[in-house]
Design an enzyme around this catalytic site. Structure first.
Site, PDB file in Angstrom:
ATOM      1  N   HIS A 129      -0.945  10.704  -2.340  1.00 59.21           N
ATOM      2  CA  HIS A 129      -2.268  10.329  -1.850  1.00 59.21           C
ATOM      3  C   HIS A 129      -3.215  11.520  -1.746  1.00 59.21           C
ATOM      4  O   HIS A 129      -4.329  11.508  -2.272  1.00 59.21           O
ATOM      5  CB  HIS A 129      -2.171   9.651  -0.481  1.00 59.21           C
ATOM      6  N   GLU A 164      -4.462   3.909  -8.243  1.00 62.50           N
ATOM      7  CA  GLU A 164      -5.718   4.470  -7.736  1.00 62.50           C
ATOM      8  C   GLU A 164      -5.865   5.915  -8.198  1.00 62.50           C
ATOM      9  O   GLU A 164      -5.045   6.763  -7.869  1.00 62.50           O
ATOM     10  CB  GLU A 164      -5.769   4.393  -6.205  1.00 62.50           C
ATOM     11  N   ASP A 182      -1.271   6.121  -5.571  1.00 57.65           N
ATOM     12  CA  ASP A 182      -2.354   7.085  -5.805  1.00 57.65           C
ATOM     13  C   ASP A 182      -1.862   8.148  -6.770  1.00 57.65           C
ATOM     14  O   ASP A 182      -0.718   8.593  -6.674  1.00 57.65           O
ATOM     15  CB  ASP A 182      -2.736   7.755  -4.482  1.00 57.65           C
ATOM     16  N   HIS A 240       0.829  -1.204   0.000  1.00 61.87           N
ATOM     17  CA  HIS A 240       0.000   0.000   0.000  1.00 61.87           C
ATOM     18  C   HIS A 240       0.864   1.254   0.000  1.00 61.87           C
ATOM     19  O   HIS A 240       1.653   1.452   0.940  1.00 61.87           O
ATOM     20  CB  HIS A 240      -0.892  -0.014   1.250  1.00 61.87           C
ATOM     21  N   ARG A 241       0.746   2.062  -1.037  1.00 66.38           N
ATOM     22  CA  ARG A 241       1.606   3.243  -1.218  1.00 66.38           C
ATOM     23  C   ARG A 241       3.072   2.819  -1.114  1.00 66.38           C
ATOM     24  O   ARG A 241       3.911   3.576  -0.632  1.00 66.38           O
ATOM     25  CB  ARG A 241       1.271   4.336  -0.194  1.00 66.38           C
ATOM     26  N   GLU A 262       0.396  -0.674  -4.758  1.00 65.10           N
ATOM     27  CA  GLU A 262      -0.721   0.260  -4.879  1.00 65.10           C
ATOM     28  C   GLU A 262      -0.157   1.665  -4.788  1.00 65.10           C
ATOM     29  O   GLU A 262       0.737   1.932  -3.963  1.00 65.10           O
ATOM     30  CB  GLU A 262      -1.724   0.017  -3.734  1.00 65.10           C
ATOM     31  N   ASP A 269       0.177  -2.044   4.372  1.00 66.39           N
ATOM     32  CA  ASP A 269       1.320  -1.139   4.590  1.00 66.39           C
ATOM     33  C   ASP A 269       2.585  -1.910   4.943  1.00 66.39           C
ATOM     34  O   ASP A 269       3.671  -1.325   4.988  1.00 66.39           O
ATOM     35  CB  ASP A 269       1.013  -0.188   5.765  1.00 66.39           C
ATOM     36  N   LYS A 294      -7.230   9.410  -7.952  1.00 65.61           N
ATOM     37  CA  LYS A 294      -7.739  10.181  -6.820  1.00 65.61           C
ATOM     38  C   LYS A 294      -8.568  11.405  -7.213  1.00 65.61           C
ATOM     39  O   LYS A 294      -9.571  11.696  -6.591  1.00 65.61           O
ATOM     40  CB  LYS A 294      -6.561  10.667  -5.958  1.00 65.61           C
TER      41      LYS A 294
HETATM   42  O1  G3P Z   1      -6.474   1.403  -2.850  1.00 67.93           O
HETATM   43  C1  G3P Z   1      -6.681   1.059  -1.524  1.00 67.93           C
HETATM   44  C2  G3P Z   1      -6.572   2.231  -0.597  1.00 67.93           C
HETATM   45  O2  G3P Z   1      -5.400   2.934  -0.905  1.00 67.93           O
HETATM   46  C3  G3P Z   1      -7.755   3.147  -0.669  1.00 67.93           C
HETATM   47  O3  G3P Z   1      -7.735   4.174   0.270  1.00 67.93           O
HETATM   48  O4  G3P Z   1      -7.212   6.412   1.134  1.00 67.93           O
HETATM   49  O5  G3P Z   1      -5.505   4.613   1.281  1.00 67.93           O
HETATM   50  O6  G3P Z   1      -6.062   5.627  -0.909  1.00 67.93           O
HETATM   51  P1  G3P Z   1      -6.578   5.246   0.446  1.00 67.93           P
HETATM   52 MG    MG Z   2      -4.862   4.442  -2.292  1.00 68.89          MG
END
Ligand code: G3P
Ligand code: MG
Length: 247
Positions: free
Chosen positions: A55, A114, A42, A13-14, A40, A236, A116
């Site tokens: 993000h 993702e 953003d 995640h990120r 993942e 994460d 945004k």
């Molecule tokens: O893509 C999963 C997750 O990243 C979605 O929420 O706010 O962390 O971008 P957020």
């Molecule tokens: Mg995300």
């Protein structure tokens, strides 16, 4: 893990946001080094049309700068430090552009991009995003996702071979049924992990959907999601999940 359950993909995640400044090249490198099968990230569109990996809509939280990405030119964004806020050892990290993340990531690693700022810019990000991914020949590695499902539908219409996913935090009565309502083929569900259970996952997988819950960090929650039979887990802490799967 039980041999009857398919091993889920480890999706950082990120990057590896628990251990490095989110959405930086350092974070993506760390996730890959920890054995992530996917990343993942953003994205937002800058004022001069660049695909920026961040993000928030502003630089304030994750850099030493400030302001809305959509109102700044890339050269202004690049002046900011994106690492020191997390730890001094990351000082010098910059806000990456998508091209750099694509270059860093070996073919075959899943890239979950993702989107945004879809609604704010009236879908203006879709064409430059597709253009960038196609120019670097990476469409087959990418799953686009967004909380803005109309944006995903529009992206799919413009690029029918793109894989799209639906992000949501809702206690849906019928997850797979909801995806079927979109009117274009949906590749994956990306639910808040607290709002999906074993039966929901089984029904979605039976309907041909991949299921990638977010953002799962605690060991117990990771175990639960593995037992649910999800396709991949967005975390994460990729090393933590990889160790659990290998242990
Ligand atoms: O893509 C999963 C997750 O990243 C979605 O929420 O706010 O962390 O971008 P957020
Ligand atoms: Mg995300």
């Amino acid at each position: 893990m039980s041999s009857t359950i398919k091993r889920p993909l480890v999706i950082g995640h990120r990057g590896a946001a628990g251990e490095a400044p989110e959405n930086t090249l350092a974070s993506f490198r760390l996730a890959l080094a920890q054995g992530a099968d996917g990343l993942e990230l953003d994205v937002h569109l800058s004022n001069d049309g660049e695909i920026v990996v961040c993000h928030d809509a502003t630089l304030d939280r994750t850099t030493d700068g400030s302001g809305r990405i959509g109102e700044l030119r890339l050269e202004e964004i690049r002046r900011c430090d994106a690492g020191a806020w997390f730890h001094e050892s990351f000082r010098g990290e910059r806000v990456p552009v998508l091209a750099e993340v694509l270059e860093l990531t070996p073919p075959g690693v899943l890239l979950n991009i993702e989107v945004k700022d879809a609604e704010g810019s009236a879908g203006a990000i879709i064409d430059p995003l597709l253009e960038r991914v196609n120019r670097q020949g990476r469409l087959r590695d990418v799953v686009f996702s967004s909380f803005d499902h109309k944006c995903m539908r529009e992206l799919k219409r413009r690029e029918p071979t793109a894989r799209i996913g639906l992000l949501y935090a809702a206690n849906l009565a019928d997850h797979a049924g909801y995806a079927a309502l979109l009117g274009v083929a949906v590749h994956s569900l990306h639910p808040d992990y607290r709002l999906i259970g074993r039966d929901d996952v089984a029904a979605a997988v039976a309907a041909g959907l991949c299921v990638y819950p977010y953002t799962v960090n605690r060991i117990e929650a990771l175990r639960d999601m593995i037992a649910c039979g999800v396709t991949g887990i967005i975390t994460d802490f990729p090393a933590r999940l990889a160790a659990l799967l290998d242990g």
